[in-house]
Motif scaffolding. Structure first.
Motif, PDB file in Angstrom:
ATOM      1  N   UNK B 231       0.796  -1.226   0.000  1.00 55.85           N
ATOM      2  CA  UNK B 231       0.000   0.000   0.000  1.00 55.85           C
ATOM      3  C   UNK B 231       0.829   1.277   0.000  1.00 55.85           C
ATOM      4  N   UNK B 233       2.783   4.482  -1.139  1.00 56.39           N
ATOM      5  CA  UNK B 233       2.677   5.356  -2.309  1.00 56.39           C
ATOM      6  C   UNK B 233       3.769   6.411  -2.351  1.00 56.39           C
ATOM      7  N   UNK B 249       0.187   1.158  -6.702  1.00 56.45           N
ATOM      8  CA  UNK B 249      -0.330   2.361  -6.061  1.00 56.45           C
ATOM      9  C   UNK B 249      -0.127   3.567  -6.969  1.00 56.45           C
ATOM     10  N   UNK B 250       1.073   3.704  -7.484  1.00 56.16           N
ATOM     11  CA  UNK B 250       1.353   4.867  -8.324  1.00 56.16           C
ATOM     12  C   UNK B 250       0.518   4.799  -9.597  1.00 56.16           C
ATOM     13  N   UNK B 252      -2.434   3.211 -10.181  1.00 54.35           N
ATOM     14  CA  UNK B 252      -3.851   3.466  -9.965  1.00 54.35           C
ATOM     15  C   UNK B 252      -4.075   4.933  -9.632  1.00 54.35           C
ATOM     16  N   UNK B 253      -3.128   5.551  -8.913  1.00 60.76           N
ATOM     17  CA  UNK B 253      -3.257   6.979  -8.624  1.00 60.76           C
ATOM     18  C   UNK B 253      -3.235   7.774  -9.919  1.00 60.76           C
ATOM     19  N   UNK B 254      -2.392   7.368 -10.870  1.00 60.52           N
ATOM     20  CA  UNK B 254      -2.345   8.101 -12.137  1.00 60.52           C
ATOM     21  C   UNK B 254      -3.616   7.862 -12.933  1.00 60.52           C
ATOM     22  N   UNK B 273      -8.857  -0.467  -8.678  1.00 61.31           N
ATOM     23  CA  UNK B 273      -8.772  -0.381  -7.221  1.00 61.31           C
ATOM     24  C   UNK B 273      -9.164  -1.711  -6.586  1.00 61.31           C
ATOM     25  N   UNK B 276      -6.427  -4.263  -6.966  1.00 58.52           N
ATOM     26  CA  UNK B 276      -5.322  -3.871  -6.104  1.00 58.52           C
ATOM     27  C   UNK B 276      -5.565  -4.306  -4.674  1.00 58.52           C
TER      28      UNK B 276
ATOM     29  N   UNK C 141      -5.507  -0.073   0.627  1.00 57.38           N
ATOM     30  CA  UNK C 141      -4.579   1.018   0.387  1.00 57.38           C
ATOM     31  C   UNK C 141      -5.332   2.336   0.303  1.00 57.38           C
ATOM     32  N   UNK C 143      -4.841   4.620  -1.700  1.00 55.48           N
ATOM     33  CA  UNK C 143      -5.122   4.926  -3.100  1.00 55.48           C
ATOM     34  C   UNK C 143      -6.441   4.284  -3.521  1.00 55.48           C
ATOM     35  N   UNK C 292      -3.791  11.419  -4.826  1.00 55.34           N
ATOM     36  CA  UNK C 292      -4.598  10.558  -5.664  1.00 55.34           C
ATOM     37  C   UNK C 292      -5.903  11.220  -6.052  1.00 55.34           C
TER      38      UNK C 292
END
Lengths: 422, 301, 368
Positions: B231, B233, B249-250, B252-254, B273, B276, C141, C143, C292
């Motif tokens: 988890x 980030x 994490x990176x 899905x954030x993008x 998500x 993940x 997480x 995110x 995010x």
């Protein structure tokens, strides 16, 4: 035991100190790195050359653009023999900054006018403008945009202006015809009112300076003077423009894209949450996702001071740390040729930055001619160092324009601009 | 005597309550139980529903997700989002990267943290107190302060934008050292002493005798470090920049921030998500009991 | 029958000879990896960042190079006293995070305590199921949860649809920059006496704006995800609370609420302290969710100092300021933790209170 602790503590400090000194030694290795290929911020030194593959980073407006650039770069790669890859950034500014700070930036990248000053002043960019073969073919206003401290840094890759885009289907449904295309602010308000019904608002656009600025230009106002030395944000013209927008947001005929649940004006337009929008050339590429919407591009109405719109352009920035600048220059030459720019334009919309392509473009894109016409009276965005932050703060205040006070907002922008124009 | 006096006191008191009072209190008891269950059920629904709707939406089409966000059964079940995720994006790469980093970090942490915990608990060496103080001090530094500096150090050392840069800084976890130290302090020294007398070296004693005894604490460390590194980030943001090293994490954030014309695309984002979350969720359900009881150890220790 | 196999060496001298030899080196070898990694990736970075915050490093080359100059407190001044855009950004970030802390910490403490109490009831079926349900969000997480939350609270998302069932028109949650307190106090630009003065570039009216609606959605998310972890801590603590005291309270006629407030809660003091401390430390470092989800928008109302430190350094290339913000944040966290420790300290009972509990020398009326 005490003595032992003291000795150990000393030992720990000594260890830390030794490591720091060692790191400084490692660090000085980087100093040599940033001296090659720059010659400081002024004269373009000899370009580096090697066999390294090139990385091209772009801030894509969508799949169409990414694919077009990838195809072009692949074609060049094949013919020149140098490998090159294209990366579509999720946050171009942050990735560029991190890359520069780490000493491993992409070789070529989209560079916008407001970022040029910042990167040029700390030596991150390689100036190559004077080494371009088609240097004289670029529009002079674009060259000016990318000149910092007297040096022409990078080749403009294209440019766009903003114009009014109307949904023909909804237009006809509201009983409007071509003669109703607005040419003044009042007419725009009227038409927007007629087009507002149910979930659809008359005019929807992204709530940022990069869109509301057109109204400011039409009222005769600007953020900074043309030569960039004076801040003019709090002029009456600007207040008038923002008040006009605020008035119609309050009566429900204008709206921000975010207010109707869309990410930007183009999305709101595509989903028919707005019957009209203010967007630039890139809209054509994005509208591919919404094939059911028939649209038409017309010139924005004139304001109290006449016609006005904003102009946006990016250039191909080259990194000072790039190990293969010669190949990068070659790639830029390829990408800025008339033919390649016309191909890009067909794929995702913006207008070529070379004057020799103008007529062909007009013939190929009769529907988009208003964008090119806009170039005659378009304003550029401020290019001073630090302007990007002021504008992003302006944008954050514009989000509450509906309930806020235009005078106050502009006064704070004026204050911020004054701090950076001196 | 004092401990048992309470018992005889309660029973006769309860027995001597008048009948109506007993009835009333039992009715109140039933009413109380019902309210309790209702309250718990409502809260549980609030906690579970978001995940259910997440999975449901990932199987809806975009239009349906926008039109009918609340229903848990899609009208037209479609795997378009998953298809796009696995076939037309870098998602598998992200998953692989996350897996590599997590496995390496977990193994590394288990090894180093138990070594350090044992040393701090059992071994007498000069400067033990200083090292312990260091570990405690480290726990006090908030992660945010380390965002910029870690980037600077990674760059200086030269492991920026590499797997080493992603894994090495995560190998150490002050809280883990604490947990292992507490655990080791709680087991009797007799077995170790015995082994030492029999002539085993320190590492031997640690590896063959003490470590196997530490299984419960080790499982805790495994769980915590798996969760922590899967988890994570901010560390990956500052440690890498090339697309080939993007972790889940990176990535899905993008996806979440999206780009100009990518619209809202909720099924895609929620599918990403959801996938993940699966590994940590699986780990959670397997080791539920242990996770729930770890906190007891934390409180007591 | 002898008790031991071999006589153990006398305690005082056991360290130097016999079975504990070689422990010194072994000890150091064992902790070496930890020390090295902590030193390189925690201590040294902090020192380097401290240097950067006092220097004018622009991001190119090494910060320890010769051309980087020491500028004293310049960077700190730019974000606290200079009065320009950076000061205002920092003030806004502090305001946002302060409201976040003020709302999240009590809410999550209260909710996790409530959940713990409910789940710890003596007669409860499916206790495990409920505990799992409440704890599950904590393992995901940040995110993943942020992505989920952006969907739940989107303009046409489930939450707004749910609200419409009860007749309420939900706001455009993550796009709405209006402060909640401002709205409650009438909205708009506030009274002149509040709108004119300012601190750190932010007017008093804006300081009192409360969290924006977007920030409020993030607050709900924080409570949702952390209540599970703290619930477990409370459950463990509640298990240690002996039932005898509560029973004695029952006998003395205390109501359920009184029993909870005066008997159970004081015994939970250490756990309460832990939960609040952890909550404070965590809340002041909000970063992942902002990165995010909202990237500081709408209208900069979800910018937090941690996120501002990141953007100042990584996007605007103001590394000195970014480092300065991080250290000021560090200071704030320390101050808050110390303050909270002081507030929750064990206070000596006042004399007046004491008298109620001391044994009586003269018998009270009506008691044998």
């Amino acid at each position: 035991m005490r003595r032992h602790t003291a000795v150990t503590a000393l030992g720990a400090v000594g260890l830390v100190g030794a490591t720091v000194i060692a790191l400084t030694g490692c660090g000085s290795g980087f100093d040599e790195g940033d001296n090659t290929g720059t010659g400081g911020t002024g004269s373009p030194a000899a370009l580096t050359s090697s066999d390294d593959a090139l990385t091209v980073m772009i801030g894509s407006s969508g799949d169409a653009e990414t694919k077009a650039v990838q195809d072009a770069v692949a074609a060049w790669s094949k013919s020149s023999g140098t490998k090159a890859s294209v990366v579509a950034a999720t946050d171009l500014n942050q990735q560029l900054s991190q890359g520069f700070a780490a000493g491993s930036p992409p070789d070529l990248f989209y560079l916008s006018t407001d970022q040029l000053a910042g990167y040029a002043s700390n030596g991150s960019l390689q100036a190559y403008g004077d080494q371009l073969k088609n240097k004289d073919d670029f529009y002079p206003s674009l060259v000016k945009n990318f000149t910092y401290d007297g040096t022409f840094y990078c080749a403009p890759k294209d440019f766009s202006t903003l114009q009014l885009v109307i949904n023909e289907g909804l237009w006809q449904k509201a009983g409007l015809s071509d003669s109703d295309i607005p040419t003044t602010w009042d007419q725009l308000a009227e038409v927007a009112k007629k087009l507002t019904s149910g979930k659809t608002k008359g005019l929807v656009f992204s709530g940022e300076y990069a869109r509301l600025g057109v109204f400011m230009a039409q009222a005769g106002g600007r953020l900074v003077s043309e030569d960039g030395t004076k801040a003019e944000a709090d002029s009456d013209a600007n207040v008038q423009a923002l008040s006009y927008v605020q008035q119609h947001m309050k009566d429900g005929t204008f709206a921000y894209a975010s207010d109707v649940g869309a990410g930007w004006g183009g999305e709101a337009f595509g989903k028919q949450l707005g019957a009209m929008t203010i967007e630039g050339n890139w809209l054509t590429g994005a509208m591919g996702d919404y094939p059911d919407v028939k649209y038409k591009v017309v010139e924005l109405p004139a304001g109290p001071a006449g016609k006005g719109t904003l102009q946006f352009t990016n250039c191909w920035g080259m990194a000072a740390d790039s190990p293969n600048q010669q190949a990068a220059l070659d790639l830029v030459q390829y990408l800025t040729t008339s033919d390649q720019q016309l191909a890009f334009s067909k794929a995702f919309g913006p207008m070529p930055s070379v004057q020799s392509a103008a007529d062909t473009w007009k013939n190929d894109n009769p529907d988009l001619v208003p964008f090119l016409t806009g170039a005659d009276y378009a304003q550029g965005v401020p290019t001073n160092k630090g302007a990007a932050d002021v504008i992003s703060d302006f944008n954050s205040q514009l989000e509450s324009l509906k309930t806020g006070d235009p005078k106050k907002i502009l006064a704070s922008v004026q204050q911020n601009l004054e701090a950076i124009v001196k | 005597m004092t401990a048992t006096t309470s018992a005889p006191v309660t029973t006769p008191a309860a027995a001597s309550l008048p009948r109506s009072r007993a009835q009333r209190s039992s009715r109140r008891g039933v009413a109380g139980q019902v309210t309790l269950y209702v309250l718990l059920a409502v809260l549980a629904l609030v906690y579970i529903y978001p995940f259910l709707v997440q999975v449901a939406t990932s199987f809806k089409s975009e239009q349906e997700a926008a039109a009918d966000p609340i229903s848990l059964i899609p009208q037209t079940l479609t795997v378009a989002a998953y298809e796009r995720l696995f076939l037309h994006s870098d998602f598998p790469l992200w998953f692989a990267n996350s897996a590599i980093v997590t496995v390496c970090v977990t193994l590394g942490r288990v090894f180093f943290v138990s070594l350090a915990g044992y040393a701090l608990a059992r071994l007498r060496f000069r400067g033990r107190a200083v090292v312990f103080a260091l570990v405690v001090a480290v726990m006090a530094v908030p992660a945010v302060v380390l965002l910029i500096p870690k980037f600077l150090v990674l760059k200086q050392i030269g492991i920026y934008d590499s797997y080493a840069g992603m894994i090495l800084p995560l190998l150490v976890d002050a809280a883990g050292v604490f947990i292992m130290k507490n655990f080791f302090e709680s087991i009797p020294t007799s077995v170790e002493e015995q082994a030492r007398i029999d002539g085993a070296g320190t590492f031997r004693v640690f590896w063959s005798i003490v470590l196997p005894m530490a299984r419960p604490a080790l499982v805790t460390i495994v769980i915590l470090s798996f969760q922590g590194s899967w988890n994570e980030l901010s560390h990956f943001i500052v440690a890498t920049q090339s697309p080939g090293l993007t972790t889940l994490t990176k990535g899905v954030a993008s996806l979440a921030t999206g780009q100009l014309s990518q619209g809202t695309q909720y099924p895609l984002k929620l599918a990403a998500a959801a996938i993940m979350t699966i590994p940590v969720a699986v780990l959670f359900f397997i080791f539920q009991k242990r996770i729930m009881n770890t906190s007891e150890g934390a409180v007591k220790g | 029958m002898t008790t031991t196999v071999a006589p153990a060496p006398p305690r005082g001298r056991s360290r130097t000879g016999s079975i504990h030899r070689g422990e010194g080196t072994a000890g150091w070898l064992f902790v070496l990896p930890i020390v090295v990694i902590l030193g390189i990736f925690l201590f040294i970075p902090v020192l380097m960042a401290l240097w950067v915050s006092f220097s004018d490093w622009t991001g190119r080359g090494s910060p320890l190079a010769g051309n980087v100059r020491f500028v004293g407190l310049d960077n700190y001044a730019k974000i606290t006293t200079a009065g320009g855009l950076q000061t205002r950004d920092f003030g806004i970030a502090l305001r946002n995070n302060a409201w976040y802390v003020v709302l999240v910490v009590p809410l999550q403490t209260a909710l996790s305590l409530l959940l713990a109490v409910l789940v710890s009831r003596r007669m409860l079926r499916a206790r495990g199921f409920f505990r799992t349900a409440f704890y599950f969000p904590s393992v995901t997480s940040s995110v993943a949860i942020t992505v989920l939350w952006m969907f739940l609270f989107s303009f046409a998302g489930p939450v707004n649809q749910l609200l419409s069932w009860v007749g309420l028109h939900g706001p455009n949650w993550f796009q709405d920059p209006r402060g909640i307190l401002n709205l409650a106090l009438g909205g708009g630009s506030g009274p002149a006496w509040l709108a004119d003065g300012q601190f750190l570039g932010v007017s008093w009216w804006d300081w009192l704006a409360g969290p924006s609606i977007a920030m409020f959605a993030l607050i709900l998310m924080a409570v949702f995800t952390t209540s599970g972890t703290f619930m477990l801590l409370f459950i463990a603590a509640l298990q240690n609370v002996g039932y005898e005291l509560t029973e004695a309270g029952m006998m003395d006629g205390a109501s359920g609420w009184q029993r909870f407030w005066r008997i159970t809660l004081p015994q939970l003091r250490p756990t309460l302290f832990t939960v609040i401390t952890l909550g404070l430390i965590g809340c002041w470092q909000v970063f992942d969710q902002i990165y995010t989800g909202t990237q500081g928008g709408p209208g900069k109302t979800t910018v937090t100092p941690a996120y501002l430190s990141y953007t100042a350094a990584f996007t605007q290339q103001e590394w000195g300021q970014g480092a300065a913000i991080a250290f000021i944040l560090f200071l704030i966290i320390i101050v808050f933790t110390i303050f909270q420790r002081w507030v929750l300290r064990e206070r000596t009972v006042s004399r007046r209170r004491m008298r109620a509990y001391l044994p009586r020398t003269t018998p009270k009326k009506g008691r044998p």
